[in-house]
Design an enzyme around this catalytic site. Structure first.
Site, PDB file in Angstrom:
ATOM      1  N   THR A 196       0.895  -1.168   0.000  1.00 32.58           N
ATOM      2  CA  THR A 196       0.000   0.000   0.000  1.00 32.58           C
ATOM      3  C   THR A 196       0.921   1.202   0.000  1.00 32.58           C
ATOM      4  O   THR A 196       2.108   1.055   0.307  1.00 32.58           O
ATOM      5  CB  THR A 196      -0.862  -0.014   1.292  1.00 32.58           C
ATOM      6  OG1 THR A 196      -1.962  -0.893   1.101  1.00 32.58           O
ATOM      7  CG2 THR A 196      -1.410   1.332   1.677  1.00 32.58           C
ATOM      8  N   ARG A 224     -13.934  -7.314  -2.314  1.00 34.99           N
ATOM      9  CA  ARG A 224     -13.362  -7.124  -0.969  1.00 34.99           C
ATOM     10  C   ARG A 224     -12.781  -5.701  -0.847  1.00 34.99           C
ATOM     11  O   ARG A 224     -12.095  -5.205  -1.734  1.00 34.99           O
ATOM     12  CB  ARG A 224     -12.267  -8.153  -0.734  1.00 34.99           C
ATOM     13  CG  ARG A 224     -11.528  -8.018   0.602  1.00 34.99           C
ATOM     14  CD  ARG A 224     -10.226  -7.265   0.465  1.00 34.99           C
ATOM     15  NE  ARG A 224      -9.431  -7.284   1.685  1.00 34.99           N
ATOM     16  CZ  ARG A 224      -8.353  -6.539   1.880  1.00 34.99           C
ATOM     17  NH1 ARG A 224      -7.940  -5.723   0.938  1.00 34.99           N
ATOM     18  NH2 ARG A 224      -7.681  -6.610   3.006  1.00 34.99           N
ATOM     19  N   VAL A 225     -13.072  -5.067   0.269  1.00 35.56           N
ATOM     20  CA  VAL A 225     -12.507  -3.742   0.537  1.00 35.56           C
ATOM     21  C   VAL A 225     -11.696  -3.839   1.822  1.00 35.56           C
ATOM     22  O   VAL A 225     -12.163  -4.399   2.812  1.00 35.56           O
ATOM     23  CB  VAL A 225     -13.628  -2.680   0.676  1.00 35.56           C
ATOM     24  CG1 VAL A 225     -13.061  -1.343   1.125  1.00 35.56           C
ATOM     25  CG2 VAL A 225     -14.369  -2.512  -0.656  1.00 35.56           C
ATOM     26  N   GLY A 226     -10.478  -3.321   1.781  1.00 33.48           N
ATOM     27  CA  GLY A 226      -9.607  -3.374   2.958  1.00 33.48           C
ATOM     28  C   GLY A 226      -9.750  -2.141   3.833  1.00 33.48           C
ATOM     29  O   GLY A 226     -10.740  -1.408   3.751  1.00 33.48           O
ATOM     30  N   ASP A 227      -8.740  -1.916   4.641  1.00 33.73           N
ATOM     31  CA  ASP A 227      -8.785  -0.797   5.591  1.00 33.73           C
ATOM     32  C   ASP A 227      -8.453   0.556   4.955  1.00 33.73           C
ATOM     33  O   ASP A 227      -8.845   1.600   5.471  1.00 33.73           O
ATOM     34  CB  ASP A 227      -7.781  -1.054   6.722  1.00 33.73           C
ATOM     35  CG  ASP A 227      -6.353  -1.192   6.185  1.00 33.73           C
ATOM     36  OD1 ASP A 227      -6.160  -1.945   5.194  1.00 33.73           O
ATOM     37  OD2 ASP A 227      -5.438  -0.543   6.724  1.00 33.73           O
ATOM     38  N   THR A 247      -0.637   0.265   6.780  1.00 39.52           N
ATOM     39  CA  THR A 247      -0.422  -0.756   5.749  1.00 39.52           C
ATOM     40  C   THR A 247      -0.351  -2.108   6.433  1.00 39.52           C
ATOM     41  O   THR A 247       0.214  -2.231   7.522  1.00 39.52           O
ATOM     42  CB  THR A 247       0.859  -0.501   4.939  1.00 39.52           C
ATOM     43  OG1 THR A 247       1.114  -1.662   4.128  1.00 39.52           O
ATOM     44  CG2 THR A 247       2.075  -0.243   5.816  1.00 39.52           C
ATOM     45  N   GLY A 248      -0.937  -3.118   5.812  1.00 46.11           N
ATOM     46  CA  GLY A 248      -0.901  -4.439   6.422  1.00 46.11           C
ATOM     47  C   GLY A 248      -2.175  -5.200   6.146  1.00 46.11           C
ATOM     48  O   GLY A 248      -2.942  -4.825   5.250  1.00 46.11           O
ATOM     49  N   GLY A 250      -5.503  -5.843   6.039  1.00 47.02           N
ATOM     50  CA  GLY A 250      -6.595  -4.898   6.228  1.00 47.02           C
ATOM     51  C   GLY A 250      -7.698  -5.311   7.186  1.00 47.02           C
ATOM     52  O   GLY A 250      -8.213  -4.477   7.938  1.00 47.02           O
TER      53      GLY A 250
END
Ligand code: ASP
Length: 333
Positions: A196, A224-227, A247-248, A250
């Site tokens: 990211t 899918r949606v991450g953080d 970053t990581g 999510g």
């Protein structure tokens, strides 16, 4: 005559008062801090070829220099964050924009968000695939809509109407991301590869801003949606505490509301930025086996680059002349 002199005197007083107030409102602290990241993960001295590591170093430095130029000249934290993230989105090296990873259907789906710590305004887009720079769309959502998050077609239509550069989805194809997609698909590689980009800044007007942009995780489920586009999870900025970009993995960052949590620990528990970041990343997340890291800056210009992975692409620059780029876990700033 006396009346004229009195009027002149009053006019002089008014002018002085006016000058004084202009001066005060334009007052700057002379202090700025800029921090960037290009993703955390298994970034290892022994496996990353020197020539590639050098490409990252050069790009991170260019990004840092461009952002610093804005802040040094009295520019806004928000503009520095936008510029730095746009540059990283345009580079195939990072998992955002041009270098975005592929989902399980072999498609690039990108997420981004930005937040202004001076007024808690925020904007984000999720699951977009034809906006060249998702961070510009996120900023446009913040500045030109009453909303915070737009997704898929709605976000794309809005970006087009805003006059942002649109590209054919094939623009986001890169050989290296495709190869890693195929490797994960064939299960030759365990787990999902991520990354990211992000940036946080304090400007000379005392304002904080944060932004994050990503292609998400390789072979993620379509939709899918991450953080990264979730305000409070992947990005948060509040002049009263700090600006954070994550970053990581999510899902863990969403469940732990990581970016907001760090600011809240400072605001309500009086922890320092470093204490808050260390607790959340090195203790709380680590206990959950959640991999990742953060960059953050507080209202005094103190900054943190904290990660629990083997490395994180990162850089920082301050008005005091401290600056550097690094990627391995050799030392944590
Ligand atoms: N946090 C991003 C996501 O989960 C990926 C990453 O930062 O590595 O989408």
């Amino acid at each position: 005559m006396k009346k004229t002199l009195l009027l002149l005197f009053l006019a002089f007083l008014a002018l002085t008062a006016c000058k004084q107030s202009t001066h005060n409102s334009g007052k700057t602290t002379g202090k700025y801090t800029l921090v960037i990241h290009g993703g955390a993960g298994s970034i290892d001295k022994n496996t990353l070829p020197d020539s590639i590591a050098q490409q990252y170093r050069v790009k991170l430095q260019q990004v840092l220099d461009s952002g610093t130029y804005i802040l040094k000249n009295g520019g806004k934290a928000l503009d520095a964050v936008t510029k730095c993230i746009t540059m990283m989105e345009n580079s195939p090296l990072f998992n955002a924009g041009k270098g975005a990873v592929f989902n399980a259907d072999g498609v690039n789906e990108m997420d981004a968000s930005i937040m202004d710590g001076s007024n808690l305004m925020a904007g984000a887009v999720a699951n977009v695939h034809s906006i060249k720079n998702p961070i510009l769309a996120a900023r446009a959502v913040m500045e030109h809509t009453p909303h915070v998050l737009l997704i898929t077609k709605g976000a794309e239509d809005f970006a087009r109407k805003q006059g942002l550069e649109m590209v054919d989805p094939s623009y986001f194809f890169t050989e290296s991301r495709w190869k890693s997609y195929l490797r994960v698909k064939a299960k030759m590689e365990p787990g999902e590869k991520h990354g990211t980009v992000g940036c946080v800044a304090l400007d000379m007007h005392g304002n904080l801003a944060a932004g994050t942009s990503t292609g998400g995780m390789t072979y993620k489920m379509p939709g899918r949606v991450g953080d990264s586009p979730i305000i409070g999870a992947g990005t948060y900025a509040d002049n009263a505490s700090c600006a954070v970009s994550c970053t990581g993995h999510g899902e863990y960052f969403i469940r732990n509301v990581v970016a907001y949590d760090i600011g809240a620990l400072m605001k309500y528990n009086q922890l320092s930025l470093k204490e808050a970041a260390n607790y959340v990343i090195l203790d709380k997340l680590k206990k959950q086996k959640a991999e990742g890291g953060i960059i953050a800056v507080d209202k005094f210009g103190n900054f943190a680059l904290t990660f629990n992975t083997s490395g994180m692409f990162r850089g920082y620059a301050t008005s005091e002349g401290f600056s550097g780029v690094s990627m391995f876990k050799d030392h944590q700033e």
